[in-house]
Scaffold this active site. Structure first.
Site, mmCIF file in Angstrom:
data_model
loop_
_atom_site.group_PDB
_atom_site.id
_atom_site.type_symbol
_atom_site.label_atom_id
_atom_site.label_comp_id
_atom_site.label_asym_id
_atom_site.label_seq_id
_atom_site.Cartn_x
_atom_site.Cartn_y
_atom_site.Cartn_z
ATOM 1 N N ASP A 75 44.037 28.110 27.224
ATOM 2 C CA ASP A 75 45.771 28.417 27.720
ATOM 3 C C ASP A 75 45.235 28.361 29.464
ATOM 4 O O ASP A 75 44.865 29.660 30.127
ATOM 5 C CB ASP A 75 46.605 28.355 26.979
ATOM 6 C CG ASP A 75 47.007 29.437 27.403
ATOM 7 O OD1 ASP A 75 46.088 30.737 27.531
ATOM 8 O OD2 ASP A 75 47.926 30.320 26.451
ATOM 9 N N TYR A 77 46.193 29.808 33.120
ATOM 10 C CA TYR A 77 46.268 31.565 33.497
ATOM 11 C C TYR A 77 47.690 31.575 33.615
ATOM 12 O O TYR A 77 48.123 30.848 34.212
ATOM 13 C CB TYR A 77 46.328 31.781 34.961
ATOM 14 C CG TYR A 77 44.624 32.036 35.323
ATOM 15 C CD1 TYR A 77 43.351 32.653 33.997
ATOM 16 C CD2 TYR A 77 43.506 30.874 35.965
ATOM 17 C CE1 TYR A 77 42.286 32.667 34.437
ATOM 18 C CE2 TYR A 77 42.659 31.031 36.308
ATOM 19 C CZ TYR A 77 41.473 31.776 35.537
ATOM 20 O OH TYR A 77 40.448 31.787 36.104
ATOM 21 N N PHE A 88 40.033 27.936 33.632
ATOM 22 C CA PHE A 88 39.972 28.650 34.650
ATOM 23 C C PHE A 88 39.187 29.211 36.552
ATOM 24 O O PHE A 88 39.136 29.927 37.306
ATOM 25 C CB PHE A 88 38.179 28.777 34.209
ATOM 26 C CG PHE A 88 37.592 29.488 32.545
ATOM 27 C CD1 PHE A 88 38.340 31.019 32.353
ATOM 28 C CD2 PHE A 88 37.885 28.598 31.990
ATOM 29 C CE1 PHE A 88 38.273 31.412 30.823
ATOM 30 C CE2 PHE A 88 36.805 28.895 29.891
ATOM 31 C CZ PHE A 88 37.751 30.075 29.847
ATOM 32 N N HIS A 199 35.519 34.878 24.964
ATOM 33 C CA HIS A 199 36.496 34.201 25.778
ATOM 34 C C HIS A 199 36.176 35.643 27.246
ATOM 35 O O HIS A 199 35.494 36.470 26.708
ATOM 36 C CB HIS A 199 37.310 35.078 25.457
ATOM 37 C CG HIS A 199 38.861 34.260 26.586
ATOM 38 N ND1 HIS A 199 38.639 34.334 28.161
ATOM 39 C CD2 HIS A 199 39.319 33.021 26.667
ATOM 40 C CE1 HIS A 199 39.269 34.174 28.718
ATOM 41 N NE2 HIS A 199 39.560 32.684 28.241
#
Length: 232
Positions: A75, A77, A88, A199
């Site tokens: 999801d 930041y 990202f 991740h």
């Protein structure tokens, strides 16, 4: 502007062969319901990120007929000011988000490229890299990561990923983290390449993200299929 208004404005500008043609974007369907739920979060006093003007940035910059790579995160930041609608990506003053720092570290180890000075990944998006999260919004603040995973975005992103799998000939899917890997069943792996790893967050990057070489592997496969390599 509300999230519902931003969604309506986006859909009004799209052509029938693009994302807007997906059933999930029909009036009253999942995208509208999830947008309304995000609006309700704001009405309840929560700060939601990214802004309505930015939450569909990934779809705006990377049309369906141009997708060659999908980078799928969890999801946006949750740190105030960090999310900009591209998974990202970050546009702002230093320091960079720690997940992005780790992405740049792996990029350097994989391709020998120095880390850029900024975190803007829109140049990737314009080359056909769909920078998508499994949820398109999040509550801002510490410990709010994952706060909108159950808000209704799952149906939206499921259909986006399935559409890419169905409509595009050769796509590399980079699935980073457990929520992203949960979408693997939507991908036709006889047509496409899946590279799944941990991740890139500081909590998990050393458990399989580092040394996964996603950038060189993606480019090698694309070139093998007659596609142009991505300029990472």
């Amino acid at each position: 502007m509300s999230y519902r208004d931003a969604l309506a404005a986006y859909l009004a500008t799209r052509n029938g062969s693009d994302w807007a043609a997906l059933p999930v974007f029909a009036p009253g369907a999942a995208a509208e319901r999830a947008s309304a739920a995000a609006d309700a979060e704001r009405a309840g006093g929560h700060v939601v990120a990214p802004s309505p003007e930015r939450f569909l940035a990934a779809l705006k910059l990377t049309p369906l007929d141009q997708v060659r790579v999908v980078i799928l995160g969890q999801d946006p930041y949750p740190t105030p000011g960090h999310a900009n609608g591209l998974a990202f990506s970050y546009v702002g003053p230093p320091p960079l988000p720690r997940s992005l720092v780790n992405i740049y570290k792996e990029r350097a180890a994989d391709l020998g490229l120095a880390a850029p000075a900024d975190g803007d990944l829109s140049t990737w998006a314009r080359q056909g890299v769909l920078l998508l999260n499994t949820a398109l919004t999040v509550r801002e603040g510490a410990s709010k990561a994952g706060s909108h995973l159950a808000l209704g975005w799952r149906a939206v992103t499921d259909q986006i990923i399935a559409a890419v799998s169905d409509a595009r000939p050769h796509v590399v899917f980079l699935l980073w983290g457990a929520p992203a890997q949960g979408k693997r069943e939507l991908i036709d792996e006889e047509k496409h390449l899946v590279i799944a790893s941990a991740h890139p967050s500081p909590l998990s990057a050393r458990r399989g993200f580092f040394n996964s070489k996603p950038f060189s592997r993606a480019n090698a496969w694309l070139v093998e299929k007659g596609e142009e390599a991505v300029r990472w």
